[in-house]
Design an enzyme around this catalytic site. Structure first.
Site: not given
Length: 710
Positions: A29-30, A213-214, A244, A591
DNA sequence: GAGCGAAACGAGGAT
DNA sequence: CGTTTCGCTC
């Protein structure tokens, strides 16, 4: 990943209008945000200054800035790219006077808030008796995150009334002290845009493209900001993953992402479901866990990396054995420390891991825990510096008034406080006029005037001199180093080193061009623990599951998969909170790139008491058995997680999550237990919001059956 | 007012 | 268990 996949390409290249990118863990996504910015600038000819991108951590912003710069082939980018909070600071620095507040405001951290709230509770006397400052603060914070106003309407619930009263007092005290708290950075900015359409128009006009973002972790204030900022061009591009969402306790509302399509009509939705990070078994295990949640939009991630080792489970006898296993395993497998992360639910778990890593001679870094800026000596010095730029900051003044001891004791302080209250003046102003008042001793008045002169001289200096020069003068005139050395003969070296380090940080700020003491202090408050972390260091990284969000490691050890820890004891009562714990577990598991090891202990020391028996986490039971490899002495027989209601203990029914009734305090829930038999202790949180610790054998408790929720 | 030992308190995650 | 507050003495 060298080229974009079809879904990523669509998200990057789509035309104008609102869009929601549902991006699974590890789906790049980044990269999509970076590529979208690059596309807008390079292909569409958009001026960088018309792009705004908001993140939750400086770390994420920094990485994005670096990647955008590399992608555009420039040294420094021209987009506004940073965290929500720093954007709030950016706006307020320019516009806060429109809200009738001084431009020289300082930011109050949680310790400042706590000391202020403690004082307010004390001053309120009977009106706020028995309220814990922490409870009051989190109540206030919740109201603020929801962007409510502190009016004192008629209230039927007395407790709420007391909270409201404290809220109003807190609000007034903060404003009088020229301070804002973390919530204010967002709330005041949102209010500014609300109340001043011309200001809103100016910024909404400038930012043709807004990226967030997020998005699943936005609260109401952040949502309002998003709306205001996109009110002219409507080019809002949000990226998030409902699986998340782990910050509801910070006011984040998952509704923001679930309702995006209603909130922003004609929104386009893109799904990124290909995971580039984790080997297949890791992703399968994590997917199986999060799939149990009911409130999801629903995604099925698939791995780009088939094959790979199964997820392991180490079932340790106790927490020491768990920690020892991690260190031994890293050595045995010859893992390179820089590629390893050890994740846990609570900061308290870190100590044992540190010990075992040290014993094995493994390098490690701890993220979070006792923060550098949370250290006493640093907070003292910061309080002085804040007082220099903001003389109305009574909270900082109280902290340093008699540190180092200079003869202004409790009696003098009380007198000053009384005058300040009576005359509605700041403490420093009252102190200036102390000579007019004969009720204080001559010695005290002398000491007080000396303090005023100290602050006046240094404030003057701070207007022109670099930060480091001001700090040097401050340390010199207060004899702060000598004070540290005298006050703590055992540990003074470390403390002095901390002061040195802070001096170095100041000098570095000056050298980089700085911006003066006020800006330095404001920016310091927005630093987070992860920001200091250098991923290229050859050391094992130790941190909480929350801090790990957005990061990735080859090898991950996830510790304490026990009922009461993950999921945490305080979440056991509510299905919604269990779901958030499950998402947290999912975040932690995803992660890992190459290997994931889950660990649990059968027994763990609890605060003060003896060892307590532990049940393995229900989340372990949710991983398909064929995805799980038991290592060491692991044996799931009889320890498989069972539904909470069916569990039995030897402690007469008093166990985690038990609903009980106490003659004095009413209904409550068992948060922790420790010891056993006659020495069994239980911490119980009552519905009044108070928590207390009991020896169960000595306490008249009734176990309430058949109650699940309050 | 300062300094010390005793008692009390509080322990979830953090921008 | 670790840290802060309390209460006593000098």
């Amino acid at each position: 990943m060298t080229t974009l996949n079809t879904a990523q390409k669509e998200a990057v290249l789509h035309g104008d209008g609102p869009s929601l990118v549902l991006a699974g863990a590890g789906s790049g996504k980044t990269r999509v945000i970076v590529e979208r910015i690059a596309h807008l600038v390079a292909d569409q000819g958009v001026d960088q200054r018309n792009i705004l991108a908001l993140t939750f951590t400086n770390k994420a912003a920094e990485e994005m800035r670096t990647r955008v710069a590399a992608r555009l082939g420039v040294e420094k980018i021209g987009c506004w790219l940073g965290t929500f909070h720093s954007f709030g600071l950016y706006i307020l620095r320019r516009e806060i006077d429109k809200l009738g507040r001084p431009k020289a405001f300082t930011i109050f951290d949680d310790a400042d808030q706590l000391s202020l709230m403690k004082k307010l509770i004390k001053d309120a006397g009977n009106q706020a008796a028995n309220i814990s400052p922490r409870d009051a603060l989190s109540w206030v914070s919740r109201q603020k995150q929801d962007v409510a106003e502190p009016d004192l309407g008629p209230q039927s619930i007395p407790l709420e009334n007391a909270y409201r009263l404290l809220w109003q007092k807190y609000h007034a005290a903060l404003e009088r002290a020229g301070g804002v708290d973390f919530d204010d950075l967002l709330v005041l900015t949102a209010r500014l845009f609300e109340q001043h359409p011309e200001v809103r128009q100016r910024y909404a006009d400038r930012y043709r493209y807004v990226m967030i973002d997020e998005y699943q972790d936005t609260n109401r204030a952040q949502y309002l900001l998003a709306r205001h900022l996109s009110s002219v061009h409507a080019n809002i591009f949000v990226v998030g993953d409902e699986d998340q969402s782990i910050y509801s306790w910070r006011g984040a509302t998952i509704r923001n992402i679930l309702d995006f399509e209603q909130d922003f009509p004609n929104a386009r939705v893109f799904r990124l479901e290909q995971n580039y990070r984790s080997m297949e078994p890791i992703l399968k295990a994590a997917n199986a866990v999060v799939a149990r949640n009911k409130s999801r939009l629903g995604k099925t991630l698939w791995s780009s990396h088939p094959g790979g080792d199964p997820v392991r489970l180490y079932d340790a006898a106790d927490a020491e054995a768990e920690a020892r296993f991690v260190a031994d395993d890293i050595v045995e497998k010859k893992l390179s420390p820089g590629q390893v992360a050890v994740l846990f639910r609570t900061n308290g778990q870190v100590r044992l891991v540190e010990e075992s890593l040290r014993r094995k001679g493994l390098a490690y870094v701890v993220i979070g825990g006792v923060r550098f800026y949370g250290r006493k000596e640093i907070k003292d010095v910061l309080a002085y510096l804040r007082l220099l730029v903001n003389p109305a900051d009574d909270v900082s003044l109280r902290r340093v008034l008699n540190v180092p001891a200079r003869g202004i004791g409790a009696t003098s302080q009380d007198t000053l406080e009384a005058y300040a209250l009576q005359r509605q003046q700041t403490l420093l102003d009252v102190m200036r006029e102390v000579d007019l008042d004969q009720s204080l001793t001559g010695r005290a008045r002398h000491a007080i005037l000396d303090f005023v002169h100290l602050i006046d001289d240094l404030s003057l200096m701070a207007k022109t001199e670099p930060v480091a020069t001001v700090l040097d003068a401050l340390l010199e005139r207060t004899k702060y180093r000598e004070f540290v050395q005298q006050a703590d003969e055992k540990d003074y070296r470390t403390r002095l080193e901390m002061v040195d380090e802070f001096q170095a940080a100041c000098a570095q700020y000056d050298a980089k061009g700085g911006g003066g003491l006020l800006a330095f202090l404001q920016e310091l408050s927005l630093l987070s623990d992860v920001d200091q972390w250098d991923p290229s260091m050859p050391a094992v990284t130790l941190m909480t599951c929350h801090s790990a969000k957005g990061l990735e490691f080859d090898h991950v050890y996830l510790l304490g998969l026990e009922e009461g820890l993950l999921p945490h004891a305080s979440a056991l009562e509510s299905e919604d909170e269990i779901e958030e714990e499950r998402r947290l577990c999912y975040v932690a598991m995803t992660r890992a790139r190459k290997s994931l090891t889950l660990c649990a202990a059968r027994s763990r020391m609890t605060y003060g008491g003896g060892p307590a028996d532990r049940q393995i986490s229900r989340f372990v039971g949710e991983v398909p058995r064929d995805q799980l490899q038991l290592v060491g002495t692991a044996n799931l027989g009889g320890r498989q997680a069972q539904p909470a209601a069916d569990r039995v203990t030897s402690s007469g029914g008093i166990k985690l999550g038990t609903r009980v009734w106490h003659a004095q305090f009413g209904k409550g829930t068992v948060m922790y237990t420790s010891g056993s038999g006659a020495k069994l202790r239980a911490k119980i949180r009552f519905e009044s919001g108070r928590s207390r610790d009991f020896m169960v054998a000595m306490t008249p408790l009734k176990v309430l059956d058949g109650e699940k929720k309050r």
